[in-house]
Design an enzyme around this catalytic site. Structure first.
Site, PDB file in Angstrom:
ATOM      1  CB  CYS A   1      54.033   8.839  -0.019  1.00  0.00           C
ATOM      2  SG  CYS A   1      54.645   9.768  -1.455  1.00  0.00           S
TER       3      CYS A   1
ATOM      4  CG  HIS B   1      51.944  12.923   1.950  1.00  0.00           C
ATOM      5  ND1 HIS B   1      52.761  12.210   2.802  1.00  0.00           N
ATOM      6  CD2 HIS B   1      52.555  12.911   0.738  1.00  0.00           C
ATOM      7  CE1 HIS B   1      53.822  11.787   2.140  1.00  0.00           C
ATOM      8  NE2 HIS B   1      53.721  12.192   0.883  1.00  0.00           N
TER       9      HIS B   1
END
Length: 489
Positions: free
Chosen positions: A335, A434
């Site tokens: 991310c 994630h």
């Protein structure tokens, strides 16, 4: 709706004398115990401040602790379970998320004024849950004794008083001063607030309970409140942390993984499966600490990519990463950490503060532009960096779009589209995904890519389930005591 059979109330609030007293775990345990008795129960946290978050079934974002509590209740996480989520972006400001969607970025003073509107959202969600479930278990935030936050409170007694529910107060004996915490908290409350506390829970006790008994007797005589339960310290639990990075390291395995603790690190639960593996030595490295030799470096997610990238440079991490790569080590960016790997992070709209651009680590041929629209997705797919057909599941929470030739070598194939990037020499992998280590197949594939092959994968979901069963068993005395509580509003 009638009151819950067997319990003298349909809503119960769990508050704590401090942050990390164990509120989240107690709520999760009580959820699982109620489910065992056939009760349809939902967790609820009016306001949460955390950088660990989860994507819900209705496409929103809530605190990760509430997603864990939903698992304990055997239901899908929903934005109503955490209607107000604050994600700090600085020491004085936060992104305000209401009903799962970004509402605004506010400083502390502006948010304090906004709380009246926030309470309306909180009550809307609470009443929806009350209509759908037999019981609602509410988790407070921080401590109800924070005098400076009492006005317009929506997180603790302000909520309890509004919906007229009983409260149990949890204190952590392991950190010391448990009796002072409980008595001092009571002294900071109003008369009506004190009356709605039906009893105390002393958490994380280890030792001879008979030596604690004189203190319990004194506490009950001093306050007129019963100690409902003394819960044990449980070692080896695998439950998602609400926010704080674990203070204990898993220094035991032969495979060394290093993660920098960024000032605004987010979703560090991405590394729970690595922490649980017996062959992995996972170390979180804070400011000023020397960077040890490693097989794999992982740059984690960040709530403020540009500022955390600047911090990373100040700490000397770019030189350490390049040295690590020269010696054959592997690197993963997740991310915000993925965004840092590119040539630049551009913020033309001022998403993270003042509009501008910052040079990245220039390790992947791509650039990132931060966008005003947040991407929230639960996803599944396949790993693209191995020939085997390894599946992966996870979630995306990000404000930004990355593009460049590095994206032509994806890390994953997600829902039929390429996702992430890899370097030409295959030493670097970046992704917005994630939870990439949570799926056993992807866990094994990622470790094999990084240099640790032939090991059994960790099934993190199974570990969570085992831990939830353990904490539920340990919390049975509290559940039994609650059946006998005589609460009158």
């Amino acid at each position: 709706m009638s009151r819950l059979p067997g319990l003298p109330f349909h809503t119960l609030m769990v508050q704590g004398t401090t942050s990390d007293a164990g509120k989240s775990t107690v709520v999760a345990a009580l959820c699982r115990l109620l489910v065992r008795h056939g009760v349809k129960v939902a967790p609820f946290k009016p306001q949460n401040m955390a950088l660990n978050s989860a994507v819900t079934s209705d496409g929103g974002e809530i605190g990760r602790a509430q997603a864990l509590q939903a698992q304990a209740a055997r239901i899908a996480p929903h934005t109503d379970m955490n209607p107000v989520l604050l994600k700090p972006s600085s020491d004085t400001g936060a992104q305000v998320i209401v009903h799962g969607k970004v509402r605004a970025d506010m400083n502390a003073r502006d948010y304090h004024r906004y709380k009246t509107s926030a309470m309306a959202a909180v009550l809307e969600s609470y009443h929806r849950l009350r209509e759908q479930y037999d019981a609602v278990l509410v988790e407070g935030a921080g401590s109800p004794a924070e005098i400076n936050l009492r006005a317009r409170d929506i997180a603790n007694m302000g909520f309890a008083e509004t919906v007229d529910c009983p409260v149990i107060l949890v204190a952590d004996i392991d950190r010391g001063g448990v009796f002072a915490h409980l008595v001092g908290t009571l002294d900071c409350l109003s008369d009506s607030e004190r009356k709605r506390i039906v009893g105390f829970v002393i958490n994380r006790f280890r030792g001879d309970i008979s030596l604690l008994q004189p203190g319990l007797d004194w506490l009950e005589e001093r306050t007129g409140k019963p100690v409902l339960a003394v819960l044990p310290y449980l070692h080896g639990l695998h439950l998602d942390a609400e926010d704080a990075v674990a203070s204990t390291q898993s220094v035991r395995g032969k495979f060394r993984v290093v993660v920098p603790v960024l000032p605004r690190i987010s979703n560090h639960t991405d590394f729970d499966a690595l922490r649980a593996h017996p062959d992995v030595d996972l170390q979180f490295i804070g400011p000023g600490q020397p960077i040890p030799p490693a097989d794999l470096i992982i740059l984690p997610g960040s709530k403020n990519t540009r500022n955390d990238l600047a911090w990373l440079k100040q700490q000397g991490w770019p030189d350490a990463i390049r040295k690590h790569l020269r010696y054959g080590g592997k690197l993963i960016g997740i991310c915000g950490g993925f965004q840092m790997l590119g040539r630049s992070v551009d913020d033309p709209h001022g998403v993270e503060g003042t509009p501008g651009s910052m040079e990245g680590l220039d390790l992947l041929a791509m650039r990132t532009e931060l966008t005003q629209q947040k991407q929230l997705l639960q996803v599944s797919g396949r790993c693209a960096f191995i020939d085997e057909d390894a599946s992966v599941t996870g979630y995306e929470i990000h404000m930004g779009v990355s593009a460049g030739e590095a994206m032509q070598r994806p890390a994953f194939h997600i829902d039929g589209r390429p996702e992430g990037a890899r370097s030409a020499d295959d030493q670097i992998l970046g992704s917005y995904l994630h939870g990439m280590f949570d799926t056993p197949q992807a866990f094994a594939a990622l470790l094999a890519w990084a240099g640790l092959g032939g090991v059994d994968a960790v099934d993190l979901d199974q570990l969570r389930e085992q831990s939830l069963e353990r904490v539920a068993d340990a919390t049975q005395p509290l559940f039994d005591a609650l059946l006998k509580v005589n609460y009158r509003a």
